[in-house]
Each structure stands twice: as C-alpha cells, then as structure tokens.
Design a protein around this motif. Sequence first.
Motif, mmCIF file in Angstrom:
data_model
loop_
_atom_site.group_PDB
_atom_site.id
_atom_site.type_symbol
_atom_site.label_atom_id
_atom_site.label_comp_id
_atom_site.label_asym_id
_atom_site.label_seq_id
_atom_site.Cartn_x
_atom_site.Cartn_y
_atom_site.Cartn_z
ATOM 1 N N THR A 60 0.850 -1.191 0.000
ATOM 2 C CA THR A 60 0.000 0.000 0.000
ATOM 3 C C THR A 60 0.884 1.239 0.000
ATOM 4 N N VAL A 61 0.577 2.175 -0.889
ATOM 5 C CA VAL A 61 1.438 3.347 -1.068
ATOM 6 C C VAL A 61 0.572 4.602 -1.225
ATOM 7 N N ILE A 62 0.994 5.676 -0.564
ATOM 8 C CA ILE A 62 0.334 6.975 -0.692
ATOM 9 C C ILE A 62 1.126 7.819 -1.688
ATOM 10 N N ILE A 63 0.423 8.471 -2.604
ATOM 11 C CA ILE A 63 1.049 9.197 -3.710
ATOM 12 C C ILE A 63 0.468 10.606 -3.774
ATOM 13 N N PRO A 64 1.305 11.611 -4.103
ATOM 14 C CA PRO A 64 0.835 13.005 -4.088
ATOM 15 C C PRO A 64 0.063 13.410 -5.344
ATOM 16 N N GLY A 65 -1.055 12.739 -5.605
ATOM 17 C CA GLY A 65 -1.914 13.133 -6.717
ATOM 18 C C GLY A 65 -1.877 12.159 -7.875
ATOM 19 N N HIS A 121 2.073 17.394 1.342
ATOM 20 C CA HIS A 121 2.591 17.696 2.679
ATOM 21 C C HIS A 121 1.909 16.879 3.779
ATOM 22 N N ASP A 122 0.917 16.052 3.425
ATOM 23 C CA ASP A 122 0.280 15.178 4.408
ATOM 24 C C ASP A 122 0.855 13.763 4.410
ATOM 25 N N ILE A 123 1.712 13.458 3.454
ATOM 26 C CA ILE A 123 2.102 12.063 3.246
ATOM 27 C C ILE A 123 3.027 11.545 4.338
ATOM 28 N N GLU A 124 3.998 12.336 4.762
ATOM 29 C CA GLU A 124 4.919 11.856 5.795
ATOM 30 C C GLU A 124 4.167 11.444 7.068
ATOM 31 N N ASP A 125 3.284 12.304 7.535
ATOM 32 C CA ASP A 125 2.551 12.002 8.763
ATOM 33 C C ASP A 125 1.639 10.788 8.581
ATOM 34 N N ALA A 126 1.070 10.633 7.385
ATOM 35 C CA ALA A 126 0.194 9.484 7.137
ATOM 36 C C ALA A 126 0.984 8.173 7.225
ATOM 37 N N ILE A 127 2.199 8.174 6.721
ATOM 38 C CA ILE A 127 3.041 6.974 6.824
ATOM 39 C C ILE A 127 3.372 6.692 8.283
ATOM 40 N N LEU A 128 3.718 7.727 9.017
ATOM 41 C CA LEU A 128 4.055 7.551 10.429
ATOM 42 C C LEU A 128 2.869 7.035 11.238
ATOM 43 N N ARG A 129 1.644 7.360 10.804
ATOM 44 C CA ARG A 129 0.445 6.857 11.479
ATOM 45 C C ARG A 129 0.105 5.431 11.042
ATOM 46 N N GLY A 130 0.854 4.883 10.110
ATOM 47 C CA GLY A 130 0.621 3.516 9.670
ATOM 48 C C GLY A 130 -0.506 3.371 8.670
ATOM 49 N N GLU A 131 -0.854 4.449 7.964
ATOM 50 C CA GLU A 131 -1.959 4.393 7.015
ATOM 51 C C GLU A 131 -1.587 3.712 5.710
ATOM 52 N N ALA A 132 -0.295 3.502 5.484
ATOM 53 C CA ALA A 132 0.183 2.779 4.302
ATOM 54 C C ALA A 132 1.584 2.256 4.593
ATOM 55 N N ASP A 133 2.015 1.295 3.781
ATOM 56 C CA ASP A 133 3.362 0.762 3.960
ATOM 57 C C ASP A 133 4.417 1.803 3.645
ATOM 58 N N GLY A 153 5.207 5.745 1.100
ATOM 59 C CA GLY A 153 4.650 6.892 0.394
ATOM 60 C C GLY A 153 5.680 7.519 -0.517
ATOM 61 N N VAL A 154 5.191 8.206 -1.519
ATOM 62 C CA VAL A 154 6.063 8.924 -2.441
ATOM 63 C C VAL A 154 6.062 10.395 -2.032
ATOM 64 N N ILE A 155 7.255 10.932 -1.771
ATOM 65 C CA ILE A 155 7.357 12.325 -1.326
ATOM 66 C C ILE A 155 8.040 13.168 -2.395
ATOM 67 N N ILE A 156 7.656 14.447 -2.416
ATOM 68 C CA ILE A 156 8.159 15.394 -3.413
ATOM 69 C C ILE A 156 8.465 16.717 -2.714
ATOM 70 N N HIS A 157 8.898 17.685 -3.512
ATOM 71 C CA HIS A 157 9.143 19.051 -3.042
ATOM 72 C C HIS A 157 10.107 19.053 -1.851
ATOM 73 N N GLU A 158 9.836 19.927 -0.872
ATOM 74 C CA GLU A 158 10.760 20.082 0.242
ATOM 75 C C GLU A 158 10.797 18.871 1.160
ATOM 76 N N ASN A 159 9.833 17.953 1.018
ATOM 77 C CA ASN A 159 9.836 16.784 1.895
ATOM 78 C C ASN A 159 11.069 15.907 1.694
ATOM 79 N N ARG A 160 11.697 16.010 0.517
ATOM 80 C CA ARG A 160 12.921 15.232 0.321
ATOM 81 C C ARG A 160 14.052 15.748 1.216
ATOM 82 N N PHE A 161 13.904 16.964 1.768
ATOM 83 C CA PHE A 161 14.914 17.504 2.676
ATOM 84 C C PHE A 161 14.558 17.265 4.149
ATOM 85 N N THR A 162 13.335 16.823 4.411
ATOM 86 C CA THR A 162 12.878 16.762 5.805
ATOM 87 C C THR A 162 12.462 15.370 6.262
ATOM 88 N N TYR A 163 12.361 14.404 5.349
ATOM 89 C CA TYR A 163 11.786 13.114 5.745
ATOM 90 C C TYR A 163 12.624 12.404 6.809
#
Length: 281
Positions: free
Chosen positions: A102-107, A132-144, A146-156
């Motif tokens: 299961t994977v969360i994707i930004p659109g 910007h919601d994907i990191e927290d969703a993964i941490l909550r266990g909502e998916a195995d 996620g694909v991150i983009i933009h500034e999240n590649r600097f903060t994950y």
Amino acid sequence: MNIAIGYSPCPNDTFIFDALVNGDIPTNGLRFSPVLEDVQTLNEWALAGKLPFTKISYGVLPLIASQYQMLPAGGALGMGVGPLLVTTPAWLAANGNTTPKTVIIPGANTTAHLLFSWAYPQVTQKRFAVFHDIEDAILRGEADAGVIIHENRFTYQQKGLVALCDLGNLWEQQLQVPIPLGGIAVRKDVPLAVALQVNALIQQSIAYSWRNYPNISNYVQCYAQAMEPTVMQQHIELYVNDFSHHVGAKGKAAVHTLIQVYQQLHPQSSYNNPVFIEEPA
C-alpha cells in the motif's frame, strides 16, 4: 490585458514568479492575477481547461495535449530532483527490500505517480493525498510507504522516515535523461505572441530573483509557511536551474521520453501534438 496564471506556493514557483506578479519588472501592459494551489489541483483544473497559463505536472501532459502546449521557461527539470519512496524504519526492518503493498502518492496526475507506476507497476493499492500530508500518514501507519516530493525530500529523515527508492535516480540511470517534473502550460486559445511575451517575462522574473539571491523575499517566505530558511534555499537551488530559464534540447528530449513512458503504461493513449510553443528562430 489581465492574465490569470496558476502555480504552487512552493518556494521554487514563488521564486520564479515573484517579480512577475509583484511589479518588480516591466510587463509591457500585461497584468497578472496569480492563483496559487497545490499542483494536483492545478492538474485537475488543466484537465478542465480552467486557466490560460498554469503550472502542471508533466505527468498530466498527455491528458491535456489537445488544450495546452508548454512554455520553454518556468519549469522544474533536472538531475537529482526526483521523488523518493519512503517508509518507516519498523516497516523496513520487518519487510526488508520487499515491495510495499500500500502506497500513498501526491496526486493521481503527478509526475511522481507516473514515475512510481513505471518503477513499481505491480503495486495497485494506492491512495492519493496532498504532498505535505504524506509523511505524517506513513508515520500513522496508514500505508506501507509513500512517495514524497518538493521540500519533503529535505525533511523526511528528520521525521524519522527512511528511503526505499530514489525514483529520480532510477529514472536517470535507466533512461539517461533528466526528470521532467513540471512546467508552465499555455492554453491553445492564447495568441502565440502573448505566450511568447509571457515566456520572456518569466525568464526576466527568474533573472531578477537570482540577482537578489540569497535574499529570499517576503513573498516567497509567506507561502513557505514554517519552512526553515535553509530548506527554502535548498528547495530553490535544486528546482530552479538552467532548465527553468529554458528547457533546451536536453529538457525537451526528457519530456518526450516521459511521454513515451506514459504511452507504455497506457497503451490505449496517443500523443500527436507539438509539446512546446513554436519559438522564433
């Protein structure tokens, strides 16, 4: 003439358009009404033909080719700029290098989705969220994962996540072209002379922002919300580059490669339209 133009509130876009929409450069009678939205919203609006000029993900381009062409300026392409597939250390420890189910994707229409589908065609359990919601969703266990983009590649990593795959590096290694993330689309009912004028103004706007860099304007900062200045700078320096000034032959080849990949994933699709506006020789 007043022109509506859509782009995201991310620092690379506000950096590019700051001078253009805030009166820092002469615009020769053109006035701009900026519309700032998440790129997936802009993709959906482009599918409906809503704005005459708009930032889009290149992943949606095959679906809007009958209505839009691309400007050579204002885009985000490059090497080392691609999306990352990330997960939690606990999931990685339990599953190793197995493919996440299961994977969360930004659109749905983002280039990130296209790259993920190309790299992991066997994954069918996907859900879509604002980036910007994907990191927290993964941490909550909502998916195995996620694909991150933009500034999240600097903060994950600060969030406690780990990378499973750098989709951009995979693209670059296998296809030997830069990653075309997004660009500025112009609706086909806009006269070519106006499209060329806006393209030139975008180039002037970029040049103005670089002349004032590393100063980051209040306009860029106010849309970056709580982003740290160092992250803003990393974001700008990564995504605003020579391809942003002009896509060039190498960038155009990358876009055509992406269209070919899209057609491989969607065999029923066809693309017979000129991608970019015609520039004077």
